[in-house]
Design a protein around this motif. Structure first.
Motif, PDB file in Angstrom:
ATOM      1  N   VAL A 186      12.835  21.033  18.496  1.00 13.13           N
ATOM      2  CA  VAL A 186      13.273  21.152  17.101  1.00 13.13           C
ATOM      3  C   VAL A 186      12.133  21.780  16.304  1.00 13.13           C
ATOM      4  N   VAL A 187      12.375  22.985  15.747  1.00 16.85           N
ATOM      5  CA  VAL A 187      11.362  23.724  15.000  1.00 16.85           C
ATOM      6  C   VAL A 187      11.485  23.482  13.501  1.00 16.85           C
ATOM      7  N   GLU A 188      12.713  23.445  13.018  1.00 15.89           N
ATOM      8  CA  GLU A 188      12.931  23.286  11.576  1.00 15.89           C
ATOM      9  C   GLU A 188      14.263  22.569  11.327  1.00 15.89           C
ATOM     10  N   ILE A 189      14.294  21.727  10.317  1.00 12.87           N
ATOM     11  CA  ILE A 189      15.521  21.041   9.927  1.00 12.87           C
ATOM     12  C   ILE A 189      15.855  21.454   8.506  1.00 12.87           C
ATOM     13  N   GLY A 190      16.914  22.249   8.373  1.00 10.68           N
ATOM     14  CA  GLY A 190      17.327  22.727   7.059  1.00 10.68           C
ATOM     15  C   GLY A 190      18.411  21.857   6.461  1.00 10.68           C
ATOM     16  N   GLN A 191      19.000  22.351   5.393  1.00 11.20           N
ATOM     17  CA  GLN A 191      20.041  21.581   4.721  1.00 11.20           C
ATOM     18  C   GLN A 191      21.312  21.505   5.556  1.00 11.20           C
ATOM     19  N   ASP A 192      21.655  22.607   6.238  1.00 11.94           N
ATOM     20  CA  ASP A 192      22.890  22.648   7.031  1.00 11.94           C
ATOM     21  C   ASP A 192      22.655  22.972   8.500  1.00 11.94           C
ATOM     22  N   TRP A 193      21.455  23.527   8.822  1.00  9.79           N
ATOM     23  CA  TRP A 193      21.215  23.989  10.176  1.00  9.79           C
ATOM     24  C   TRP A 193      19.907  23.446  10.729  1.00  9.79           C
ATOM     25  N   SER A 201      17.278  29.539  18.111  1.00 11.55           N
ATOM     26  CA  SER A 201      18.713  29.280  17.976  1.00 11.55           C
ATOM     27  C   SER A 201      18.951  28.341  16.814  1.00 11.55           C
ATOM     28  N   TYR A 202      20.180  28.386  16.309  1.00 12.86           N
ATOM     29  CA  TYR A 202      20.553  27.550  15.164  1.00 12.86           C
ATOM     30  C   TYR A 202      21.806  26.746  15.520  1.00 12.86           C
ATOM     31  N   ILE A 203      21.731  25.445  15.288  1.00 11.67           N
ATOM     32  CA  ILE A 203      22.863  24.561  15.543  1.00 11.67           C
ATOM     33  C   ILE A 203      23.171  23.794  14.265  1.00 11.67           C
ATOM     34  N   SER A 204      24.446  23.626  13.992  1.00 10.92           N
ATOM     35  CA  SER A 204      24.848  22.886  12.798  1.00 10.92           C
ATOM     36  C   SER A 204      24.195  21.505  12.782  1.00 10.92           C
ATOM     37  N   LYS A 205      23.711  21.116  11.625  1.00 11.23           N
ATOM     38  CA  LYS A 205      23.031  19.820  11.467  1.00 11.23           C
ATOM     39  C   LYS A 205      23.971  18.659  11.797  1.00 11.23           C
ATOM     40  N   LYS A 206      25.275  18.883  11.625  1.00  7.98           N
ATOM     41  CA  LYS A 206      26.265  17.834  11.890  1.00  7.98           C
ATOM     42  C   LYS A 206      26.213  17.353  13.335  1.00  7.98           C
ATOM     43  N   ASN A 208      23.616   9.273  10.256  1.00  7.90           N
ATOM     44  CA  ASN A 208      22.156   9.372  10.146  1.00  7.90           C
ATOM     45  C   ASN A 208      21.619  10.443  11.092  1.00  7.90           C
ATOM     46  N   LEU A 209      20.587  11.150  10.632  1.00  8.88           N
ATOM     47  CA  LEU A 209      19.976  12.197  11.444  1.00  8.88           C
ATOM     48  C   LEU A 209      19.215  11.572  12.613  1.00  8.88           C
ATOM     49  N   GLU A 210      19.457  12.087  13.824  1.00  5.74           N
ATOM     50  CA  GLU A 210      18.896  11.487  15.036  1.00  5.74           C
ATOM     51  C   GLU A 210      17.579  12.129  15.482  1.00  5.74           C
ATOM     52  N   ILE A 211      17.152  13.206  14.806  1.00  9.21           N
ATOM     53  CA  ILE A 211      16.004  13.982  15.291  1.00  9.21           C
ATOM     54  C   ILE A 211      14.919  14.134  14.235  1.00  9.21           C
ATOM     55  N   ASN A 212      13.742  14.562  14.717  1.00  7.98           N
ATOM     56  CA  ASN A 212      12.617  14.930  13.857  1.00  7.98           C
ATOM     57  C   ASN A 212      12.034  16.238  14.362  1.00  7.98           C
ATOM     58  N   ILE A 213      11.293  16.926  13.514  1.00  9.18           N
ATOM     59  CA  ILE A 213      10.642  18.175  13.923  1.00  9.18           C
ATOM     60  C   ILE A 213       9.675  17.872  15.070  1.00  9.18           C
ATOM     61  N   GLY A 214       9.758  18.691  16.113  1.00  7.26           N
ATOM     62  CA  GLY A 214       8.904  18.493  17.281  1.00  7.26           C
ATOM     63  C   GLY A 214       9.597  17.782  18.425  1.00  7.26           C
ATOM     64  N   TYR A 229      24.976  39.019  17.736  1.00  6.44           N
ATOM     65  CA  TYR A 229      24.176  39.138  16.516  1.00  6.44           C
ATOM     66  C   TYR A 229      22.686  38.951  16.816  1.00  6.44           C
ATOM     67  N   GLY A 230      22.331  39.044  18.103  1.00  9.28           N
ATOM     68  CA  GLY A 230      20.935  38.924  18.476  1.00  9.28           C
ATOM     69  C   GLY A 230      20.443  37.497  18.579  1.00  9.28           C
ATOM     70  N   CYS A 231      21.358  36.527  18.616  1.00 12.81           N
ATOM     71  CA  CYS A 231      20.965  35.119  18.670  1.00 12.81           C
ATOM     72  C   CYS A 231      21.483  34.454  19.950  1.00 12.81           C
ATOM     73  N   THR A 232      20.737  33.456  20.403  1.00 13.39           N
ATOM     74  CA  THR A 232      21.180  32.627  21.525  1.00 13.39           C
ATOM     75  C   THR A 232      22.024  31.489  20.962  1.00 13.39           C
ATOM     76  N   ARG A 233      23.221  31.314  21.500  1.00 12.21           N
ATOM     77  CA  ARG A 233      24.114  30.279  20.964  1.00 12.21           C
ATOM     78  C   ARG A 233      24.011  29.020  21.819  1.00 12.21           C
ATOM     79  N   LEU A 234      23.621  27.905  21.171  1.00 13.47           N
ATOM     80  CA  LEU A 234      23.462  26.621  21.844  1.00 13.47           C
ATOM     81  C   LEU A 234      24.374  25.577  21.210  1.00 13.47           C
ATOM     82  N   SER A 235      24.636  24.504  21.963  1.00 18.18           N
ATOM     83  CA  SER A 235      25.456  23.402  21.442  1.00 18.18           C
ATOM     84  C   SER A 235      24.817  22.076  21.821  1.00 18.18           C
ATOM     85  N   ARG A 236      24.512  21.282  20.818  1.00 17.03           N
ATOM     86  CA  ARG A 236      24.001  19.930  21.061  1.00 17.03           C
ATOM     87  C   ARG A 236      25.157  19.004  21.428  1.00 17.03           C
TER      88      ARG A 236
END
Length: 262
Positions: free
Chosen positions: A28-35, A46-51, A59-65, A79-86
């Motif tokens: 986990v590199v960054e936790i944004g408002q939605d991603w 890669s970007y995965i929905s915060k949901k 409740n959020l289950e993760i922390n940066i790192g 679009y030049g991105c790797t698509r992942l799914s948690r």
């Protein structure tokens, strides 16, 4: 089950060539408002929905790192991105856990949800299962609705990943616990011992007294030295009484009790 889910999972983990369907470890590199931004050591972040990182209570289950398992949907999504799914990775790990419990005949915990035709829906982790009415309890349950929205222990009796079918048995878990408790009580019951019990049922010839897991028979002739016309004249269902173990036959699960011998 024709295909071992554990084998499929392990082969994914050990897959040297990263392909679609592989389970990867990502940071986990960054936790944004939605991603949530993750680094999986591929060509791009890669970007995965915060949901997908929220628990059942939101409740959020993760922390940066943190390192998390993710499912590779596409190396290049156009679009030049790797698509992942948690979510898919969690689903796969959850199924693997269920298969291990099924193979080892382990007792698992689940949450009994709503009543449906023929039984109840049961949530086991993040997987939905089915509890048939015939597998609810060792004894008939007069009002099964009291089990709704309660946690219980189960054994998995059927598991089919391809059809997403999980059937659990509360009765099997209760039977295993019963056998353990019965074995323990066998060591405790001795002829001549004075024990405490609860009057469970009254008949014309005596009363059945619960000693815990095992029930004993208090014959009408062993209630009192005086003549007793009917056990209900001196005993009440639910009453706690002291009794003496007159005879104990473990192989027949038969216990004879007496009060007058006290």
């Amino acid at each position: 089950m024709s295909d071992s889910f554990a084998e499929l999972y392990e082969s994914n983990l050990q897959n040297i060539e990263v392909t679609t369907g592989t389970i990867l470890s990502a940071q986990v590199v960054e936790i944004g408002q939605d991603w949530v931004t993750l680094d999986s050591n591929l060509k791009s972040e890669s970007y995965i929905s915060k949901k997908q990182f929220l628990d059942a209570q939101g409740n959020l289950e993760i922390n940066i790192g943190d390192e998390v398992d993710v499912y590779l949907e596409a190396l290049e999504d156009g679009y030049g991105c790797t698509r992942l799914s948690r979510a898919k990775a969690k689903q796969i790990v959850a199924w693997r856990t269920l298969e291990q419990a099924y193979e080892k005949e382990e007792i698992i915990k689940g949450f009994i949800q709503e009543r449906v035709n023929g039984g109840f829906t049961v949530q086991v982790g993040i997987i939905d299962g089915f509890l048939p009415g015939s597998l609810i309890d060792i004894r008939p349950v007069l009002d099964p609705s009291v089990l709704e929205n309660t946690e219980a222990e189960f054994k998995i009796v059927k598991l089919d990943y391809k059809r997403e079918n999980v059937v659990v048995s509360r009765r099997a878990a209760l039977e295993e616990q019963f056998q353990e408790q019965y074995a323990q009580q066998l060591l405790e019951l001795k002829e001549g011992a004075v024990v405490e019990g609860t009057v469970k049922n009254i008949t014309d010839y005596g009363a059945f007294v619960s000693l815990g897991i095992i029930d004993g028979l208090l014959h009408i002739t062993d209630i009192s030295w005086q003549r007793v016309k009917h056990p209900s004249d001196v005993l009440t269902v639910g009453e706690t009484i002291q009794v003496k173990i007159l005879k104990f036959e473990p192989e027949k699960r038969r216990v004879s009790l007496g009060i007058k011998q006290l």
